[in-house]
Design a protein around this motif. Structure first.
Motif, PDB file in Angstrom:
ATOM      1  N   GLN A 161       0.824  -1.217   0.000  1.00  0.00           N
ATOM      2  CA  GLN A 161       0.000   0.000   0.000  1.00  0.00           C
ATOM      3  C   GLN A 161       0.849   1.253   0.000  1.00  0.00           C
ATOM      4  OE1 GLN A 161      -2.524  -0.763   3.434  1.00  0.00           O
ATOM      5  NE2 GLN A 161      -4.188  -0.917   1.967  1.00  0.00           N
ATOM      6  N   HIS A 203       0.827   3.762  -1.895  1.00  0.00           N
ATOM      7  CA  HIS A 203       0.208   5.040  -2.227  1.00  0.00           C
ATOM      8  C   HIS A 203      -0.224   5.786  -0.966  1.00  0.00           C
ATOM      9  CE1 HIS A 203      -3.215   2.400  -1.658  1.00  0.00           C
ATOM     10  NE2 HIS A 203      -3.943   3.470  -1.461  1.00  0.00           N
ATOM     11  N   LYS A 204      -0.365   5.060   0.142  1.00  0.00           N
ATOM     12  CA  LYS A 204      -0.792   5.740   1.368  1.00  0.00           C
ATOM     13  C   LYS A 204       0.263   6.705   1.868  1.00  0.00           C
ATOM     14  CE  LYS A 204      -4.356   2.812   2.847  1.00  0.00           C
ATOM     15  NZ  LYS A 204      -5.129   2.213   3.914  1.00  0.00           N
ATOM     16  N   THR A 225       2.113   8.667   0.002  1.00  0.00           N
ATOM     17  CA  THR A 225       1.946   9.933  -0.700  1.00  0.00           C
ATOM     18  C   THR A 225       0.705  10.662  -0.210  1.00  0.00           C
ATOM     19  OG1 THR A 225       1.217   8.465  -2.457  1.00  0.00           O
ATOM     20  CG2 THR A 225       3.195   9.722  -2.850  1.00  0.00           C
ATOM     21  N   VAL A 226      -0.379   9.910   0.010  1.00  0.00           N
ATOM     22  CA  VAL A 226      -1.600  10.564   0.488  1.00  0.00           C
ATOM     23  C   VAL A 226      -1.366  11.191   1.852  1.00  0.00           C
ATOM     24  CG1 VAL A 226      -3.918  10.099   1.302  1.00  0.00           C
ATOM     25  CG2 VAL A 226      -3.166   9.148  -0.841  1.00  0.00           C
ATOM     26  N   ALA A 227      -0.697  10.436   2.729  1.00  0.00           N
ATOM     27  CA  ALA A 227      -0.438  10.960   4.066  1.00  0.00           C
ATOM     28  C   ALA A 227       0.401  12.227   4.005  1.00  0.00           C
ATOM     29  CB  ALA A 227       0.294   9.901   4.901  1.00  0.00           C
ATOM     30  N   ILE A 253       0.813  14.410   1.555  1.00  0.00           N
ATOM     31  CA  ILE A 253       0.120  15.570   1.000  1.00  0.00           C
ATOM     32  C   ILE A 253      -0.879  16.130   2.003  1.00  0.00           C
ATOM     33  CG2 ILE A 253      -1.461  16.299  -0.797  1.00  0.00           C
ATOM     34  CD1 ILE A 253      -0.059  14.404  -2.664  1.00  0.00           C
ATOM     35  N   THR A 254      -1.628  15.249   2.645  1.00  0.00           N
ATOM     36  CA  THR A 254      -2.644  15.724   3.591  1.00  0.00           C
ATOM     37  C   THR A 254      -2.014  16.515   4.722  1.00  0.00           C
ATOM     38  OG1 THR A 254      -3.739  13.629   3.195  1.00  0.00           O
ATOM     39  CG2 THR A 254      -4.604  14.993   4.960  1.00  0.00           C
ATOM     40  N   CYS A 283      -0.464  19.865   3.629  1.00  0.00           N
ATOM     41  CA  CYS A 283      -1.488  20.869   3.331  1.00  0.00           C
ATOM     42  C   CYS A 283      -2.115  21.392   4.610  1.00  0.00           C
ATOM     43  CB  CYS A 283      -2.574  20.255   2.442  1.00  0.00           C
ATOM     44  SG  CYS A 283      -2.070  20.136   0.741  1.00  0.00           S
ATOM     45  N   CYS A 339      -7.454  10.382   9.567  1.00  0.00           N
ATOM     46  CA  CYS A 339      -6.272   9.534   9.551  1.00  0.00           C
ATOM     47  C   CYS A 339      -6.589   8.165  10.101  1.00  0.00           C
ATOM     48  CB  CYS A 339      -5.153  10.174  10.388  1.00  0.00           C
ATOM     49  SG  CYS A 339      -4.359  11.517   9.540  1.00  0.00           S
ATOM     50  N   TYR A 376      -8.597   6.222   7.543  1.00  0.00           N
ATOM     51  CA  TYR A 376      -7.952   5.910   6.271  1.00  0.00           C
ATOM     52  C   TYR A 376      -6.795   4.947   6.450  1.00  0.00           C
ATOM     53  CZ  TYR A 376      -5.843   6.602   1.736  1.00  0.00           C
ATOM     54  OH  TYR A 376      -5.319   6.412   0.494  1.00  0.00           O
ATOM     55  N   LYS A 387      -3.736   0.361  -7.305  1.00  0.00           N
ATOM     56  CA  LYS A 387      -3.837   1.106  -6.054  1.00  0.00           C
ATOM     57  C   LYS A 387      -2.970   0.512  -4.951  1.00  0.00           C
ATOM     58  CE  LYS A 387      -7.259   2.750  -3.995  1.00  0.00           C
ATOM     59  NZ  LYS A 387      -7.321   4.144  -3.634  1.00  0.00           N
TER      60      LYS A 387
END
Lengths: 300, 236
Positions: free
Chosen positions: A155, A157-158, A160-162, A164-165, A168, A263, A266, B114
């Motif tokens: 996983q 991609h998590k 990158t998501v973490a 960015i969130t 921001c 968080c 997700y 994903k």
């Protein structure tokens, strides 16, 4: 001739407190025209009520002091170096200050002392993003132990998501807050809200408490972090009308809670069933084993 | 104005003095400006920059660069406080290591988009942007290391983790199980510690002493991210 005692460096408590409250003030030491005891006068740069012949001298001196304090332009490297002007002990002290919020103990005044840094917020956010992704992955591994039909995957991609969130959050929410406080300052004539960097600093350091308690990413971490934010903002907002103060503080706490809850949901849920791709799996599980597992079967 | 001590009398009456006898009595006051340049031209290690390297065979050129890269690998594997990595920096070694690591870590194309391991580009970006960020951080904190020297050191110190990746891939060919995981965990931890020790040996001296921990912590985080990617790698 000044006495030897006056030549020694004195720490003037009142002056440093006054300076902390009005960061734009310039201090002038007593010259021989003023009182001979080395009296420290704090002159706010918007002008004071001095005599005519002293005013030229005062403005010269304040102009000089402001020139010395002038930062290099934003295109030079030295400008950004001024945001990283901290020592290890200072960073640790600020982290400790954010871990234990106290009502009267203002983080910005006592720990930042008009020297906000960007090292803390940047690396705390990076660490937090990564720790969240790792712990989410560990949760998946443990869930797979209990329930072998859940498909484990790194996983990635998590991460990158973490990242960015969190970045921001630490940049955009302080921007909105700072803009709002400056607007209220214009309305209510209140002197000295926090600068943008101080707000970013407060938010960054307040996120530190999530790192060690990420496994219990719940009420404890949220309350500690939210408390340090509220206590820091309280002196600035208390002058405003109670309605605006209440709305602002509750918005801050709400956004923080949203971050924590988001968080948790997700990163700490194992994959629901519909994300599996059964035709591509080379597993040997018979399809009827997957059916009894409902999508709502989430652990903790 | 130079004040010279006057020799007594005329040369004719006194006994002949040895040459330059009065020099030790001359004192020069501060008014005489002493100008000039004293520079010692820095001579780095001898390399002929004449046409002989143009005429040499391609094999010679490649072997020379490979030998330089290999020498630096040895310095990373046996870290001592030496300046070789810093003085003769090059980015070939980091490129080779990064490409090898990314090729081994990328997920296969049949995996879903994903969930899965990182793509080649993700690993590449993480390694290079991570190294750039750490370098910027150490320069902003006041370190006196140059940009490319720091990139060189950070890139070369990925070597132990690349070795760990190779070992992990070999171990994963055996049957999966807790022992398999334990072996991989042990190898990755040892190589991670080796990377940290190697990079600290080269980088720590360039920082002011009260900020060393601030500069080393991002290096720790960087190698930890790479170690985690290696440890969670599952072949499909």
């Amino acid at each position: 001739m000044a006495a030897a005692d006056e030549l020694a460096f004195h720490e003037f408590e009142e002056a440093s407190n006054l300076l902390a409250e009005t960061p734009d003030a310039a201090t002038t030491s007593g010259s021989d025209q003023l009182t001979p005891q080395g009296h420290v006068a704090v002159a706010v740069d918007s002008g004071g009520s001095y005599g005519a012949e002293e005013e030229a001298e005062e403005s010269d001196r304040t102009a000089l002091l402001q020139e010395e304090k002038q930062q290099p332009g934003f295109w030079t490297f030295g400008y950004y170096q001024s945001f990283f002007d901290v020592d290890t002990s200072q960073v640790l002290d600020r982290i400790r200050g954010s871990l234990l919020p106290r009502p009267g103990h203002n983080f910005v005044r006592h720990h930042l002392r008009n020297q906000p840094d960007l090292y803390g917020p940047f690396w705390i956010c990076a660490t937090l993003a990564f720790v969240l992704a790792v712990t989410g992955n560990l949760t998946l591994v443990l869930a797979q132990r209990r329930d072998p039909s859940i498909h484990y995957s790194p996983q990635f991609h998590k991460v990158t998501v973490a990242g960015i969130t969190i970045y921001c959050y630490v940049w955009l929410v302080p921007l909105a807050l700072w803009g709002f406080l400056r607007w209220r300052k214009g309305v209510r004539e209140r002197v000295g809200p926090y600068t943008f960097l101080e707000t970013v600093c407060v938010y960054g350091y307040s996120l530190f408490v999530f790192i060690p308690t990420v496994w219990l990413l719940g009420v404890l971490a949220l309350s500690l972090s939210g408390a340090s934010l509220v206590f820091t903002l309280w002196p600035v907002v208390r002058e405003d009308t109670s309605l605006v103060a209440a709305v602002l503080l509750s918005t801050v706490v709400l956004l923080h809670a949203l971050l924590a809850v988001g968080c948790k949901f997700y990163f700490f849920q194992p994959l629901p069933l519909e994300h599996l791709a059964p035709p591509l799996q080379a597993t040997s599980l018979p399809p009827d084993v997957l059916l009894p597992l409902t999508p709502g079967a989430k652990t903790t | 104005m130079a004040k010279a001590a006057e020799s007594s009398g005329d040369p004719g009456t006194t006994s002949p003095r040895p040459l330059f006898a009065g020099l030790s009595d001359i004192s020069i006051s501060q008014d005489i400006p002493v100008e000039g340049e004293i520079t010692i031209p820095m001579r780095s290690h001898i390399r002929e920059f004449d046409s002989s390297t143009l005429n040499e065979s391609v094999q010679n050129t490649i072997m020379r660069d490979l030998k330089a890269v290999g020498k630096k690998f040895m310095h990373v594997l046996y870290p001592r406080k030496s300046n070789t990595l810093l003085r003769d920096w090059d980015l070939w070694g980091p490129l080779i290591l990064c490409v090898t690591l990314a090729l081994m870590l990328q997920r296969s194309s049949v995996d879903s988009e994903k969930d899965g391991g990182p793509q080649f580009a993700e690993v590449f970006v993480i390694v290079w942007f991570g190294a750039v960020t750490i370098t910027l951080n150490s320069k902003l904190l006041g370190g006196n290391i140059s940009f490319f020297q720091s990139l060189c050191v950070l890139g070369y110190c990925i070597l132990p983790l690349t070795v760990a990746m190779l070992v992990c891939r070999l171990v994963l060919l055996a049957e999966p199980g807790p022992i398999n995981f334990m072996v991989r965990l042990f190898v990755v931890i040892v190589m991670f510690a080796w990377s940290i020790v190697a990079s600290t040996a080269f980088l720590a001296d360039s920082q002011p002493p009260n900020r060393k921990a601030l500069a080393i912590y991002p290096v720790f985080l960087f190698y930890f991210v790479i170690s985690w990617m290696i440890l969670t790698f599952t072949p499909q």
